[in-house]
Design a protein around this motif. Sequence first.
Motif, PDB file in Angstrom:
ATOM      1  N   THR A 119      81.659 -48.599  88.177  1.00  0.00           N
ATOM      2  CA  THR A 119      82.053 -48.211  86.821  1.00  0.00           C
ATOM      3  C   THR A 119      83.341 -47.396  86.897  1.00  0.00           C
ATOM      4  OG1 THR A 119      79.705 -48.056  86.329  1.00  0.00           O
ATOM      5  CG2 THR A 119      81.218 -47.139  84.689  1.00  0.00           C
ATOM      6  N   PRO A 120      84.379 -47.799  86.159  1.00  0.00           N
ATOM      7  CA  PRO A 120      85.646 -47.063  86.238  1.00  0.00           C
ATOM      8  C   PRO A 120      85.496 -45.603  85.817  1.00  0.00           C
ATOM      9  CG  PRO A 120      85.972 -49.185  85.194  1.00  0.00           C
ATOM     10  CD  PRO A 120      84.487 -48.999  85.319  1.00  0.00           C
ATOM     11  N   LEU A 121      86.198 -44.754  86.553  1.00  0.00           N
ATOM     12  CA  LEU A 121      86.079 -43.302  86.370  1.00  0.00           C
ATOM     13  C   LEU A 121      87.422 -42.674  86.038  1.00  0.00           C
ATOM     14  CD1 LEU A 121      84.239 -42.308  89.652  1.00  0.00           C
ATOM     15  CD2 LEU A 121      83.312 -42.005  87.365  1.00  0.00           C
ATOM     16  N   SER A 122      87.389 -41.687  85.167  1.00  0.00           N
ATOM     17  CA  SER A 122      88.535 -40.806  84.990  1.00  0.00           C
ATOM     18  C   SER A 122      88.029 -39.413  85.341  1.00  0.00           C
ATOM     19  CB  SER A 122      89.007 -40.860  83.530  1.00  0.00           C
ATOM     20  OG  SER A 122      89.848 -39.770  83.246  1.00  0.00           O
ATOM     21  N   LEU A 123      88.704 -38.744  86.249  1.00  0.00           N
ATOM     22  CA  LEU A 123      88.222 -37.438  86.722  1.00  0.00           C
ATOM     23  C   LEU A 123      89.317 -36.380  86.548  1.00  0.00           C
ATOM     24  CD1 LEU A 123      86.614 -38.673  90.094  1.00  0.00           C
ATOM     25  CD2 LEU A 123      85.430 -38.265  87.919  1.00  0.00           C
ATOM     26  N   GLU A 124      89.022 -35.375  85.731  1.00  0.00           N
ATOM     27  CA  GLU A 124      89.927 -34.223  85.551  1.00  0.00           C
ATOM     28  C   GLU A 124      89.239 -33.030  86.193  1.00  0.00           C
ATOM     29  OE1 GLU A 124      92.824 -34.486  84.356  1.00  0.00           O
ATOM     30  OE2 GLU A 124      92.834 -36.204  83.011  1.00  0.00           O
ATOM     31  N   LEU A 125      89.768 -32.571  87.323  1.00  0.00           N
ATOM     32  CA  LEU A 125      88.996 -31.618  88.132  1.00  0.00           C
ATOM     33  C   LEU A 125      89.685 -30.266  88.273  1.00  0.00           C
ATOM     34  CD1 LEU A 125      87.864 -34.269  90.745  1.00  0.00           C
ATOM     35  CD2 LEU A 125      86.846 -33.708  88.540  1.00  0.00           C
ATOM     36  N   GLY A 126      89.290 -29.558  89.265  1.00  0.00           N
ATOM     37  CA  GLY A 126      89.744 -28.179  89.412  1.00  0.00           C
ATOM     38  C   GLY A 126      91.150 -28.063  89.967  1.00  0.00           C
ATOM     39  N   GLY A 127      91.585 -26.830  90.091  1.00  0.00           N
ATOM     40  CA  GLY A 127      92.923 -26.599  90.611  1.00  0.00           C
ATOM     41  C   GLY A 127      93.037 -25.257  91.312  1.00  0.00           C
ATOM     42  N   LYS A 128      94.143 -25.079  91.979  1.00  0.00           N
ATOM     43  CA  LYS A 128      94.471 -23.789  92.600  1.00  0.00           C
ATOM     44  C   LYS A 128      95.991 -23.732  92.523  1.00  0.00           C
ATOM     45  CE  LYS A 128      93.031 -20.116  94.725  1.00  0.00           C
ATOM     46  NZ  LYS A 128      92.036 -19.187  94.170  1.00  0.00           N
ATOM     47  N   SER A 129      96.468 -23.735  91.287  1.00  0.00           N
ATOM     48  CA  SER A 129      97.886 -24.029  91.066  1.00  0.00           C
ATOM     49  C   SER A 129      98.774 -22.852  91.422  1.00  0.00           C
ATOM     50  CB  SER A 129      98.093 -24.438  89.620  1.00  0.00           C
ATOM     51  OG  SER A 129      97.314 -25.590  89.356  1.00  0.00           O
ATOM     52  N   PRO A 130      99.963 -23.151  91.967  1.00  0.00           N
ATOM     53  CA  PRO A 130     100.902 -22.093  92.320  1.00  0.00           C
ATOM     54  C   PRO A 130     101.841 -21.749  91.163  1.00  0.00           C
ATOM     55  CG  PRO A 130     101.704 -24.201  93.120  1.00  0.00           C
ATOM     56  CD  PRO A 130     100.387 -24.475  92.426  1.00  0.00           C
ATOM     57  N   LEU A 131     102.274 -20.504  91.148  1.00  0.00           N
ATOM     58  CA  LEU A 131     103.319 -20.060  90.219  1.00  0.00           C
ATOM     59  C   LEU A 131     104.409 -19.457  91.103  1.00  0.00           C
ATOM     60  CD1 LEU A 131     102.810 -18.176  86.880  1.00  0.00           C
ATOM     61  CD2 LEU A 131     104.621 -17.511  88.446  1.00  0.00           C
TER      62      LEU A 131
END
Length: 487
Positions: free
Chosen positions: A251-263
């Motif tokens: 089944t096709p999936l779209s996944l919006e997950l976590g982050g540890k984004s830099p600034l």
Amino acid sequence: MSTPFTTVAGVTVDTRHWIGGERVASAGTFTDTSPIDGAVIGEIARGTEAEAAAAVAAAKAAFPGWAATPRAERARVLHAIADGVEKRLEELAVVETTDNGALLRSHRRGVMPRVAHNFRFFADWLLRLDHEDFETRGHTNHVSWDPAGPCVLITPWNAPLMLATWKVAPALAAGDTVVLKPAEWSPLTASLLADIAAEAGLPAGVLNVVQGYGSEIGDVLTSHPDVRRISFTGSVPTAQRIAASAAARLTPLSLELGGKSPLLVFADADLDLAVDLAVEQYDNAGQVCLAGTRLLVEETVAAEFTRRFVDKAARLRQGDPRDEATDIGPTIHPRQLEKIDGFVQRALAAGARAVVGGHRRDGQYYAPTLLTDVAQDSEIVQEEVFGPVLTLQTFADEDEAVRLANGTRFGLAATVVTGDPARAERVTARLVAGTVWVNCFFVRDLQAPFGGSRQSGVGREGGTWSFDFYCDLKNTVTAPKGWQDHG
Ligand code: NAD
């Protein structure tokens, strides 16, 4: 179930599921509490496999009718839902704030207007989504976006209605039907959305809401043979379980997950702007997937940056999110508070220094925290805390800045603060991130692709990308008239 309603800040919310155009109870309930003061705000129907399966069955039954509904009519209903959101904006805002603890002023002025915009945007985009026709040796290629079928949409608690409608709106616009599973820590506005959609004339079964624990009903939904798409926003471990469950049927999936984004803050940056942007990362008590939680500052300006940051952070007001003067509210749940504090205490034990915060406050509130003296490979730098906790590291040059920025398993977003446009271009080209902001943060447009690289996600949402996901793309090749004559 004692009573199927709860009243939250004067607003009545039905606590049952919404399946096939009817309210449906479960034998059991789960308790929903407010992060503001821990008060019980509802006993919510606790879905079982039976209700989850019934919701998919309802979505399947409603699919042929909704898929065949002319685009203009689908768009009209979506605009009517947006009207309903705008009409009940204040109610949605107070219920959401009571349920998830994010600032009332943000819900009133930013979030709920954007919820309405989600429906308007995808309704309008649907009407602009043109068929692409082109020719191959006299044959016509006709590319169309066909509705795919029932979709399972699973959402988190940090921006409940905003993130849910970001999926519901394009799925409905595309002609699909929906089973929405809201997060168990903040389920209430999904129930209000069901009321609003019904009032707007959305046919029964096109939108279904089933509540409960992902661990109890997730598998039924994500492994169901009648489900054609799964769109999930949440954590990486849950995404891994969902992907495994969906794998049997591909089944096709779209996944919006976590982050540890830099600034990233370069020495040539406007330091006041850099500090403003950095302090903004405490928004929603740090419970923002996109938050730039790793401050990377060029070493020549690090001391001055830190001084100004500490000064500004000291002026933040933490407290009741219903108070207009509050900047930072509570943490969603006692378990999340434990998790945040665990991260911080382990980092301190490993040698980090808290130049701001580093501790709990009364109730479900965690003090905004800035940790320095952290190593790149340490847990606090590598793992998503999902609380008001930032780290600060320094770098000597662009190469080191990029190496640190890209040095996690995530790739959701990045922010670059610099006064040099050429540097901005060089650095952004080298960053691994779905969204990069230069000298700004959180500017979002639904036309833009949104999503994460690496373990921050699979696929992109927004504009045509959403329709590409929620539709079966089809190419129909038609021979020219009289083709038989040409042998
Ligand atoms: P979570 O993964 O614990 O839960 C999200 C949803 O998944 C909930 O509705 C939950 O009930 C459900 N779920 C749990 N187990 C399941 C299973 N086995 N099968 C199906 N569904 C299941 O995430 P959370 O704690 O609610 O949210 C925080 C996370 O979400 C953070 O990692 C954050 O970064 C991420 N997030 C990402 C974005 C983005 O757009 N990339 C946006 C917001 C939040």
